[in-house]
Design a protein around this motif. Sequence first.
Motif, PDB file in Angstrom:
ATOM      1  N   MET A 117      -3.587  54.314 -46.621  1.00  0.00           N
ATOM      2  CA  MET A 117      -4.303  53.221 -47.268  1.00  0.00           C
ATOM      3  C   MET A 117      -5.452  52.743 -46.386  1.00  0.00           C
ATOM      4  O   MET A 117      -5.344  52.687 -45.158  1.00  0.00           O
ATOM      5  N   ALA A 118      -6.551  52.394 -47.037  1.00  0.00           N
ATOM      6  CA  ALA A 118      -7.713  51.908 -46.294  1.00  0.00           C
ATOM      7  C   ALA A 118      -7.442  50.505 -45.769  1.00  0.00           C
ATOM      8  O   ALA A 118      -6.750  49.708 -46.399  1.00  0.00           O
ATOM      9  N   SER A 119      -7.977  50.221 -44.587  1.00  0.00           N
ATOM     10  CA  SER A 119      -7.833  48.884 -44.008  1.00  0.00           C
ATOM     11  C   SER A 119      -9.071  48.063 -44.335  1.00  0.00           C
ATOM     12  O   SER A 119     -10.182  48.596 -44.436  1.00  0.00           O
ATOM     13  N   PHE A 120      -8.882  46.782 -44.497  1.00  0.00           N
ATOM     14  CA  PHE A 120      -9.974  45.895 -44.876  1.00  0.00           C
ATOM     15  C   PHE A 120     -10.128  44.798 -43.819  1.00  0.00           C
ATOM     16  O   PHE A 120      -9.155  44.363 -43.196  1.00  0.00           O
ATOM     17  N   GLN A 121     -11.335  44.381 -43.630  1.00  0.00           N
ATOM     18  CA  GLN A 121     -11.622  43.304 -42.696  1.00  0.00           C
ATOM     19  C   GLN A 121     -11.316  41.959 -43.341  1.00  0.00           C
ATOM     20  O   GLN A 121     -11.248  41.830 -44.570  1.00  0.00           O
ATOM     21  N   VAL A 122     -11.132  40.967 -42.473  1.00  0.00           N
ATOM     22  CA  VAL A 122     -10.885  39.615 -42.958  1.00  0.00           C
ATOM     23  C   VAL A 122     -12.150  39.107 -43.654  1.00  0.00           C
ATOM     24  O   VAL A 122     -13.252  39.205 -43.098  1.00  0.00           O
ATOM     25  N   PRO A 123     -12.053  38.606 -44.869  1.00  0.00           N
ATOM     26  CA  PRO A 123     -13.253  38.102 -45.569  1.00  0.00           C
ATOM     27  C   PRO A 123     -13.963  37.021 -44.757  1.00  0.00           C
ATOM     28  O   PRO A 123     -13.339  36.213 -44.065  1.00  0.00           O
ATOM     29  N   LYS A 124     -15.274  37.024 -44.841  1.00  0.00           N
ATOM     30  CA  LYS A 124     -16.068  36.061 -44.078  1.00  0.00           C
ATOM     31  C   LYS A 124     -15.878  34.633 -44.560  1.00  0.00           C
ATOM     32  O   LYS A 124     -16.181  33.681 -43.821  1.00  0.00           O
ATOM     33  N   CYS A 125     -15.398  34.475 -45.781  1.00  0.00           N
ATOM     34  CA  CYS A 125     -15.185  33.129 -46.294  1.00  0.00           C
ATOM     35  C   CYS A 125     -14.008  32.425 -45.618  1.00  0.00           C
ATOM     36  O   CYS A 125     -13.874  31.194 -45.707  1.00  0.00           O
ATOM     37  N   ILE A 126     -13.141  33.175 -44.958  1.00  0.00           N
ATOM     38  CA  ILE A 126     -12.000  32.570 -44.258  1.00  0.00           C
ATOM     39  C   ILE A 126     -12.479  32.064 -42.907  1.00  0.00           C
ATOM     40  O   ILE A 126     -13.089  32.820 -42.138  1.00  0.00           O
ATOM     41  N   PRO A 127     -12.229  30.824 -42.572  1.00  0.00           N
ATOM     42  CA  PRO A 127     -12.703  30.277 -41.288  1.00  0.00           C
ATOM     43  C   PRO A 127     -12.124  31.050 -40.109  1.00  0.00           C
ATOM     44  O   PRO A 127     -10.929  31.385 -40.092  1.00  0.00           O
ATOM     45  N   GLN A 128     -12.965  31.337 -39.143  1.00  0.00           N
ATOM     46  CA  GLN A 128     -12.559  32.054 -37.943  1.00  0.00           C
ATOM     47  C   GLN A 128     -12.478  31.094 -36.764  1.00  0.00           C
ATOM     48  O   GLN A 128     -13.161  30.066 -36.717  1.00  0.00           O
ATOM     49  N   ASP A 129     -11.619  31.423 -35.814  1.00  0.00           N
ATOM     50  CA  ASP A 129     -11.516  30.604 -34.601  1.00  0.00           C
ATOM     51  C   ASP A 129     -12.808  30.693 -33.802  1.00  0.00           C
ATOM     52  O   ASP A 129     -13.504  31.721 -33.808  1.00  0.00           O
ATOM     53  N   ALA A 130     -13.125  29.630 -33.112  1.00  0.00           N
ATOM     54  CA  ALA A 130     -14.299  29.630 -32.244  1.00  0.00           C
ATOM     55  C   ALA A 130     -14.115  30.669 -31.139  1.00  0.00           C
ATOM     56  O   ALA A 130     -12.988  30.990 -30.748  1.00  0.00           O
ATOM     57  N   GLN A 131     -15.229  31.181 -30.613  1.00  0.00           N
ATOM     58  CA  GLN A 131     -15.165  32.243 -29.604  1.00  0.00           C
ATOM     59  C   GLN A 131     -14.394  31.798 -28.369  1.00  0.00           C
ATOM     60  O   GLN A 131     -13.569  32.552 -27.836  1.00  0.00           O
TER      61      GLN A 131
END
Length: 367
Positions: free
Chosen positions: A184-198
């Motif tokens: 199965m292909a892997s998918f990245q986390v959608p950009k609309c989901i908030p990401q933790d600060a660097q």
Amino acid sequence: MMNQRESSDDDSYQNGPELRSIRMGPAASGSEPTITFPTSMARMESKASSLVGGGEPITTNQPLHTLEWNVPEELPPMPSNYSLGYSHTIVNDGASPQTVANRIVEGLAQHSIAATPHDSRENSLLTEATCGLKFAINLFASEQDNNNGILVEVERRIGCAYGFHLCSTAILKAAKGLPAKIPMASFQVPKCIPQDAQEERKKCIQFDTQQALELVKSERTDAQLLGLESLERLSSLDEYAASLLHTNESIASIQSFLANDSPTCVMKRRALGILANVMRFECSSDNNNCDQLQCQYFLQSLMEIFQNTASPHEACAASKCLQSSLDALSQQKHEDLAQILSNFSANHHSQLALESKVLQDRLRDKQ
């Protein structure tokens, strides 16, 4: 006697996980199979070295990546008192036993699973995945319903049940000549989901890395293995985690598992995987301030591990390390490595064949 169960589309019986919703009820009866865990590694190895259907110790030939699996033209029937495992299938397409064995060997090579023929039982094969999962493949003559065929059984010895389910499914399909399932292909986390600060993300990685290093330095073998697996995962996914391990103290702790007296081969593979990830980071960042990775004794040990045909999983991990350490090798070692690669064959381990080809190409570019 063979257990009668409902068959799937390919008539294969699988020893895989069941949906939990159908298991929520009274406690399992005594007739259902149970799983027990040996209390020591010695008992685990003892269990892994027991014969199929017997109690004699197993003696083996050379690894299968240098030796074909030659089975007799007439397979022995399954003994009347033999306890057939859940993961089995019957091949009744008219293929000969040797053809079925060749299909299985090709399937094992495709999934980079090392195998060793049984010394006293030509119809049995002992296999091991890189994660430490060990299982046996047994071939019997089948006369079920007067339909002559070949009974293929995959028997788990040691390791993860879910990993065994995946491996046995692939092997049973390979025995029938069916194509391997496309991953199965892997998918990245959608950009609309908030990401933790660097900065917050780095703090989490730093904390996880430190905790894993503490486990590696523990005196308990299970804690050490858990720490090595965590470090390998962290260093493979994030260059920042690899940079945190780029110190002489951390590298020395990981290199200690390369000794011959390491508790398990899996720990040795995990340690080599971590070192390969760190050395890849070192090569890409031009950061060469770690003396432990430039030590000639360490580089020589990598070449010895790579040459060890009895351990293809370790050789595969060592080849990844050598790809990033060519600049630290002397001219004589370059010539020795080129000689090794010129006579090197890994037709029965796809991942090792791929990594050795990359190593050979990089070495040719250096010359």
